[in-house]
Design a protein around this motif. Structure first.
Motif, PDB file in Angstrom:
ATOM      1  N   GLU A   3       0.516  -0.683  -0.291  1.00  0.00           N
ATOM      2  CA  GLU A   3       0.530   0.000  -0.051  1.00  0.00           C
ATOM      3  C   GLU A   3       0.691   1.376  -0.176  1.00  0.00           C
ATOM      4  OE1 GLU A   3      -3.672   2.091   2.624  1.00  0.00           O
ATOM      5  OE2 GLU A   3      -3.140   0.308   2.994  1.00  0.00           O
ATOM      6  N   LEU A   4       0.717   1.479  -1.136  1.00  0.00           N
ATOM      7  CA  LEU A   4       1.629   2.970  -0.947  1.00  0.00           C
ATOM      8  C   LEU A   4       1.328   4.569  -1.299  1.00  0.00           C
ATOM      9  CD1 LEU A   4       4.127   1.745  -3.985  1.00  0.00           C
ATOM     10  CD2 LEU A   4       4.016   1.407  -1.980  1.00  0.00           C
ATOM     11  N   ASP A   5       1.238   5.585  -1.002  1.00  0.00           N
ATOM     12  CA  ASP A   5       0.667   6.961  -1.193  1.00  0.00           C
ATOM     13  C   ASP A   5       1.263   7.254  -2.567  1.00  0.00           C
ATOM     14  OD1 ASP A   5       3.547   7.708  -0.333  1.00  0.00           O
ATOM     15  OD2 ASP A   5       3.369   8.374   0.958  1.00  0.00           O
ATOM     16  N   LEU A   6       0.729   8.593  -2.033  1.00  0.00           N
ATOM     17  CA  LEU A   6       0.935   9.192  -3.499  1.00  0.00           C
ATOM     18  C   LEU A   6       2.561   9.465  -4.513  1.00  0.00           C
ATOM     19  CD1 LEU A   6      -0.522  10.161  -6.616  1.00  0.00           C
ATOM     20  CD2 LEU A   6      -0.836  12.408  -5.596  1.00  0.00           C
ATOM     21  N   ASP A   7       3.065   9.436  -2.922  1.00  0.00           N
ATOM     22  CA  ASP A   7       4.868  10.105  -3.401  1.00  0.00           C
ATOM     23  C   ASP A   7       5.128   8.558  -3.402  1.00  0.00           C
ATOM     24  OD1 ASP A   7       4.199  12.545  -3.425  1.00  0.00           O
ATOM     25  OD2 ASP A   7       4.185  12.544  -0.754  1.00  0.00           O
ATOM     26  N   GLY A   8       4.456   7.205  -3.357  1.00  0.00           N
ATOM     27  CA  GLY A   8       5.383   6.241  -3.743  1.00  0.00           C
ATOM     28  C   GLY A   8       6.071   5.244  -2.263  1.00  0.00           C
ATOM     29  N   ARG A   9       5.230   6.123  -1.027  1.00  0.00           N
ATOM     30  CA  ARG A   9       5.776   5.837   0.461  1.00  0.00           C
ATOM     31  C   ARG A   9       5.228   4.642   0.666  1.00  0.00           C
ATOM     32  NH1 ARG A   9       9.064   9.056   2.579  1.00  0.00           N
ATOM     33  NH2 ARG A   9       8.784  10.305   2.103  1.00  0.00           N
ATOM     34  N   GLU A  66     -12.910  11.482   1.430  1.00  0.00           N
ATOM     35  CA  GLU A  66     -13.176  12.995   1.097  1.00  0.00           C
ATOM     36  C   GLU A  66     -11.690  13.750   0.871  1.00  0.00           C
ATOM     37  OE1 GLU A  66     -15.938  16.237  -0.965  1.00  0.00           O
ATOM     38  OE2 GLU A  66     -16.550  14.699  -0.206  1.00  0.00           O
ATOM     39  N   GLY A  67     -11.295  14.143   0.355  1.00  0.00           N
ATOM     40  CA  GLY A  67     -10.552  15.099   1.088  1.00  0.00           C
ATOM     41  C   GLY A  67      -8.748  14.646   1.351  1.00  0.00           C
ATOM     42  N   GLU A  68      -8.823  13.186   1.124  1.00  0.00           N
ATOM     43  CA  GLU A  68      -7.828  12.326   2.043  1.00  0.00           C
ATOM     44  C   GLU A  68      -6.710  11.753   0.355  1.00  0.00           C
ATOM     45  OE1 GLU A  68      -8.588   8.598   3.816  1.00  0.00           O
ATOM     46  OE2 GLU A  68      -9.261   9.678   5.755  1.00  0.00           O
ATOM     47  N   THR A  69      -5.733  12.018   0.787  1.00  0.00           N
ATOM     48  CA  THR A  69      -4.334  12.029   0.053  1.00  0.00           C
ATOM     49  C   THR A  69      -4.834  10.270  -0.492  1.00  0.00           C
ATOM     50  OG1 THR A  69      -2.828  13.338   1.202  1.00  0.00           O
ATOM     51  CG2 THR A  69      -1.825  11.553  -1.272  1.00  0.00           C
ATOM     52  N   PRO A  70      -4.635  10.424  -2.052  1.00  0.00           N
ATOM     53  CA  PRO A  70      -5.252   9.156  -2.574  1.00  0.00           C
ATOM     54  C   PRO A  70      -3.893   8.253  -2.371  1.00  0.00           C
ATOM     55  CG  PRO A  70      -4.801  11.381  -4.496  1.00  0.00           C
ATOM     56  CD  PRO A  70      -4.379  11.067  -3.406  1.00  0.00           C
ATOM     57  N   ARG A  71      -4.359   6.701  -1.939  1.00  0.00           N
ATOM     58  CA  ARG A  71      -3.651   5.299  -1.615  1.00  0.00           C
ATOM     59  C   ARG A  71      -3.446   4.783  -3.082  1.00  0.00           C
ATOM     60  NH1 ARG A  71      -3.728   4.905   4.404  1.00  0.00           N
ATOM     61  NH2 ARG A  71      -2.862   6.408   5.353  1.00  0.00           N
ATOM     62  N   PHE A  72      -2.832   3.672  -2.805  1.00  0.00           N
ATOM     63  CA  PHE A  72      -2.410   3.177  -3.890  1.00  0.00           C
ATOM     64  C   PHE A  72      -2.368   1.205  -2.782  1.00  0.00           C
ATOM     65  CE2 PHE A  72      -2.132   6.592  -5.798  1.00  0.00           C
ATOM     66  CZ  PHE A  72      -2.533   6.758  -6.668  1.00  0.00           C
TER      67      PHE A  72
END
Length: 709
Positions: free
Chosen positions: A150-156, A232-238
């Protein structure tokens, strides 16, 4: 029927038990009761219930102690409801601390009790379903041999899971809380970020593949990503799934090799060769270069397979492929002059040679400045293939027929070039084999005509387009006709009379000769039987194709024909060629003996042009030798012809075999052959081939000059 939920109600007040039991039964539950804490524990241990309702204030074990004991023994999932008159905050907190699920205050609203309990059961069932779903999900994740990130938008990396051995063989434990480009190799990190970008735009990615050099060898991996639902409003995660696809890649490579390469020789197959040629044609078209397709066939290979077996044939094919690789050196594929650099860039030796199937090979020659260079390579191939193949100590010599088609002169695509090179190769075979021929438009026309002839030939017998003519064979001792030879003729509906030299080989090649030969035998015997019933005794000579002669069941078919037509067996003479007699000595001898045993006579046709061996004449039951017309024609022009005729006559006389000379066209030839001691003559001097209706009249004729002195 759906089972009812069972509730164990525990209270030391008998009236309260009855009222509670009645309320719950009315709500549709099965109810059991206990009057104290110890009784409740004993009942539950003997027969567990789906829910327990406990009064708090009971002598002996109070409700809190029973709740703690059940929670310790059963676990957290059992719904336990405390029924208490103490509604202070401390009592409520004590109930939850001892493991209660809920509590009901006294006095109880009995009308609402059923609904309250039903709601508790619904929540309890939802919790059970959630636990089951989580267990299934955990089992599935544990069964997947992949890495989940599970990563955040920055690839963390926020969370990771590798159920079994780490398929990436990378330091994933160092990834938690860090960006992928800080820990993973560049290729892996780039694939992760590319998959995330695709998921950000499209919701999911189709899979980013990359290759890593691992300790155990090269490995292929695929990264798939999907966008995780967030508030809503949270940073996308993948959510990323990293899968080891090395085995799949290897399987794809094996499938590709099976699809594009010949398993026996390792050479490219037809499909890969066609694709390569089309690519090179496009390239050559832009660069105005020429290229050539060579189509090669091993002459006589079928005989090797038939006599020595397919294992030997396969060995020869493998070694033939090796020789072709040697012949087609890279230098053969380079252009000369200005086009050399372009041809070098186009060169891919792996695909310059291919096996199309059987004993057929093809080669692609690139960047030719002169068409003659293709012929040079073809001749070198022929020279290489003529060297004997040594298999298990046995030398096997084969030759090669090569056809050449040039781009752009002979075709603008691979299919056309292959077709025309194949046409040229068959022209090489028809020209004596062991040579190379270039394509020209006349070859295609000849093939089209041959195909048209083949199609017409298949239905000609049914359409009654065939007929027989008969040529007399005159006995020199009596000057009369002793027999006639049946000759097959074909009158084509549009082409008119077709030469036997054209249609007999086609009938043999197409498998029609046996049926056609049977029709000839039956028709000739029928006519001969009719002549013998109404006139002088006369024999009939019928030619047998080598294929017909070597077919099983020939003696039985001949006997059946004689019986059906009523012709005396001794009046039938079967003419076979020297080649047919020599092909399979044991089988041939058996067939000849069987025919002779039936009373039929055997004539050896075109004698002197083939083996002409005294040894096999002494072993084979031959009645008649037929001297080929070429020797008769050369009697007065070539001394060798007269010498050969005398030698044949002397040999035949010593073996008590009659001799018939064919192609007698003049009185001088007839007189010379009579003087030499020939027994019988046939040719235009006596009669051209005539229809069956003309034979009775010819049987009445006698040639006085042919009478014995």
């Amino acid at each position: 029927m759906k089972p009812r939920f069972t509730i164990l109600v525990v209270d030391d007040d008998a009236d309260a038990l009855l009222i509670m039991r009645a309320a719950l039964v009315r709500a549709g539950f099965a109810v059991r009761t206990a009057g104290g804490g110890r009784e409740a524990l004993a009942q539950f241990r003997a027969e567990p219930a789906d829910m327990v309702m406990l009064d708090v204030d009971m002598p002996g074990l109070d409700g809190f102690e029973v709740c703690s004991t059940l929670r310790a023994e059963v676990g957290a999932l059992l719904p336990i409801v405390m029924v208490t008159g103490m509604d202070d905050l401390a009592s409520v907190e004590a109930a939850y601390e001892h493991g209660a699920t809920d509590f009901v205050s006294k006095p109880v609203n009995w009308a609402l009790m059923g609904h309250r309990v039903r709601y508790l059961f619904r929540g309890h069932q939802a919790m059970l379903d959630l636990r089951a779903s989580e267990a299934r999900t955990a089992a599935i994740l544990n069964a997947i041999p992949d890495v989940l990130l599970e990563l955040d938008l920055d690839g963390r990396c926020i969370e990771l899971r590798a159920a079994r051995a780490n398929p990436l063989a990378l330091p994933l434990q160092d990834l938690a809380g860090r960006r992928v480009d800080e820990v993973l190799p560049p290729k892996a990190a780039q694939a992760c970020m590319a998959a995330m970008r695709a998921a950000l735009e499209q919701g999911a990615s189709n899979g980013e593949q990359f290759e890593l050099a691992l300790a155990q060898g090269p490995g292929w991996f695929e990264i798939s990503a999907s966008r995780k639902a967030v508030a809503e409003g949270e940073t996308p995660r993948f959510i990323l799934l990293a899968r080891d696809i090395t085995e799949r890649k290897l399987a794809e490579a094996r499938i590709a090799r099976l699809a594009y390469f010949d398993s026996l020789t390792g050479l490219p197959n037809r499909q890969s060769f066609v694709e390569r040629v089309d690519r090179e044609i496009r390239r050559a078209g832009h660069a105005t270069m020429r290229l050539a397709v060579l189509y090669m066939d091993l002459d006589g290979f079928k005989g090797v397979n038939d006599t020595l077996g397919h294992a030997t044939g396969d060995l020869i094919l493998e070694r033939a492929a090796d020789r072709l690789r040697e012949c087609l050196r890279p230098s053969d594929l380079l252009a000369h002059g200005a086009a050399a650099q372009q041809a070098q860039e186009a060169q891919d030796t792996e695909f310059d040679l291919a096996r199309l199937g059987g004993d057929e090979f093809t080669a692609l020659l690139l960047g030719l400045s002169q068409p003659e260079h293709a012929m040079t390579v073809a001749r070198r191939i022929g020279d290489a293939m003529r060297r004997p193949f040594v298999i298990d100590g046995r030398e096997i010599t084969l030759t090669t027929s090569v056809g050449i088609a040039m781009f752009p002169e002979d075709g603008g695509d691979a299919a056309t070039l292959l077709k025309h090179a194949d046409t040229a190769m068959y022209h090489a075979k028809n020209s004596g084999r062991n040579n190379a021929q270039t394509y020209h438009i006349g070859l295609t026309q000849a093939i089209l005509e041959r195909l048209e002839l083949d199609n017409s030939l298949r239905s000609a017998l049914d359409r009654q387009e065939f007929h027989l003519v008969y040529q007399p064979q005159v006995d020199l001792a009596s000057g009369r006709i002793e027999s006639v030879e049946a000759l097959l003729r074909w009158t084509h509906p549009t082409r008119g009379l077709v030469s036997p030299l054209d249609f007999i080989p086609r009938a043999e090649e197409n498998g029609l000769i046996e049926r056609l030969g049977h029709w000839v035998l039956e028709t000739a015997c029928t006519e001969a039987a009719r002549w013998n019933r109404s006139g002088p005794r006369v024999g009939i000579a019928v030619n047998l194709s080598p294929l017909q002669f070597n077919a099983p069941g020939l003696p039985a078919r001949v006997l059946q024909t004689l019986q059906q037509t009523g012709l005396a067996p001794e009046l039938l003479e079967l003419e076979v060629t020297e080649g047919a007699v020599m092909e399979n000595t044991a089988a041939t001898h058996a067939a000849l003996q069987a025919l002779r045993a039936q009373g039929a006579r055997i004539a050896l046709d075109d004698f002197g042009t083939g083996y002409s061996s005294l040894a096999y004449l002494t072993r084979m039951p031959i009645n008649n030798l037929k001297i080929d017309r070429c020797f008769v024609d050369g009697l007065f022009r070539e001394g060798e012809s007269a010498a050969i005729v005398r030698a044949i006559l002397a040999m035949a006389k010593s073996l008590a075999i009659r001799v018939t000379a064919e192609g007698v066209e003049t009185l001088e030839q007839a007189a010379a052959l009579r003087t030499m001691g020939c027994d019988c003559l046939q040719g235009f001097y006596f009669s051209r081939p005539v229809a069956a209706a003309a034979i009775p009249a010819l049987l009445q004729r006698q040639w006085p000059s042919m009478q014995a002195a």
